[in-house]
Design a protein around this motif. Structure first.
Motif, short mmCIF file in Angstrom:
data_model
loop_
_atom_site.label_atom_id
_atom_site.label_comp_id
_atom_site.label_asym_id
_atom_site.label_seq_id
_atom_site.Cartn_x
_atom_site.Cartn_y
_atom_site.Cartn_z
N ASP A 85 31.10 -9.64 -7.99
CA ASP A 85 30.64 -10.65 -8.95
C ASP A 85 29.29 -10.26 -9.55
O ASP A 85 29.05 -10.41 -10.75
N ARG A 103 35.54 -16.78 -15.07
CA ARG A 103 36.28 -15.94 -16.01
C ARG A 103 36.52 -14.54 -15.44
O ARG A 103 37.51 -13.89 -15.78
N GLN A 104 35.62 -14.09 -14.57
CA GLN A 104 35.74 -12.75 -14.00
C GLN A 104 36.42 -12.76 -12.62
O GLN A 104 36.51 -11.73 -11.97
N MET A 105 36.93 -13.92 -12.21
CA MET A 105 37.47 -14.08 -10.87
C MET A 105 38.59 -13.07 -10.54
O MET A 105 38.63 -12.53 -9.45
N ASP A 106 39.46 -12.82 -11.50
CA ASP A 106 40.58 -11.92 -11.25
C ASP A 106 40.24 -10.45 -11.48
O ASP A 106 41.09 -9.58 -11.30
N MET A 107 39.02 -10.18 -11.87
CA MET A 107 38.59 -8.80 -12.08
C MET A 107 38.47 -8.11 -10.73
O MET A 107 37.87 -8.64 -9.81
N GLY A 108 39.06 -6.96 -10.61
CA GLY A 108 38.97 -6.19 -9.37
C GLY A 108 37.69 -5.37 -9.31
O GLY A 108 36.93 -5.29 -10.28
#
Length: 164
Positions: A44, A91-96
Motif C-alpha cells: 500500500d 482503489r488500489q486494494m486489488d493491486m498486487g
C-alpha cells in the motif's frame, strides 16, 4: 535534511533515496509486502508513493497548460487528505505486489526524466506555475519523490524491526 535547491542536488537526492528504498524492498519476500499492520501494507505504501509522483507530474502539466492545478487532488483539500488516502488505498486494494512495485519504478523513471528535461531555472527559479504557493517546482518534485522515498524506507524499516 535540507531541501535541494538546484537541479543537480534534486537529481542526486532522488537517486540516493530511491536506491535506499530499492535495497530495502529487495530484502522483502513478496508475501511480507502484502501483510497489513494497522490496515496498511508495504504494498500500500509503495503504491501510494507511485500515485503521488503521478499527482505531482499532473500538477505540473496542468500549470504549464494554464489549467487549474488541483493540489492535492480534484475535490480534496489538505485537511481531507486522510480520507483521500483511504479512498486511494481502497482503489488500489486489488493491486498486487508486482504491480505496485512496477508502478513505483515507472513513476520514478518518469520523475527522473522530468528532472533531467527541466532546466535548473524552471525547477528552482520561480514558484510552480498554477500551484498558488511559494514552493518551486523542484521542491514539489522532491516532496513527491525523495521525501516520499525516505518516509517509505522509514516505514519499511519499522515493519522489519517489529516482524522479527
Amino acid at each position: 535534511m535540507p531541501s535541494a535547491n538546484n537541479k543537480a542536488d534534486l537529481i542526486a537526492v532522488t537517486i540516493k533515496e530511491f536506491a535506499k528504498l530499492q535495497a530495502l524492498l529487495a530484502q522483502l519476500p513478496p508475501e511480507f509486502a502484502l501483510v497489513k499492520e494497522d490496515d496498511v501494507s508495504i504494498k500500500d505504501v509503495v503504491a501510494h508513493r507511485a500515485h503521488w509522483i503521478d499527482l505531482f507530474l499532473g500538477w505540473h502539466a496542468d500549470g504549464q497548460a494554464g489549467r487549474h492545478v488541483h493540489i492535492p487532488a480534484i475535490g480534496c483539500k489538505w485537511n481531507q487528505l486522510a480520507d483521500y488516502d483511504a479512498a486511494l488505498c481502497g482503489r488500489q486494494m486489488d493491486m498486487g505486489w508486482d504491480a505496485a512495485w512496477g508502478a513505483l519504478r515507472k513513476a520514478h523513471a518518469a520523475l527522473g526524466d522530468f528532472s533531467d528535461d527541466t532546466s535548473d531555472l524552471a525547477l528552482y527559479g520561480v514558484p510552480m506555475k498554477g500551484a498558488g504557493r511559494k514552493w518551486s517546482t523542484g521542491r514539489f518534485a522532491e516532496a513527491a519523490g525523495a521525501s516520499h522515498y525516505r518516509s517509505a524506507s522509514k516505514y519499511i524499516r519499522a515493519r522489519l524491526r517489529t516482524s522479527g
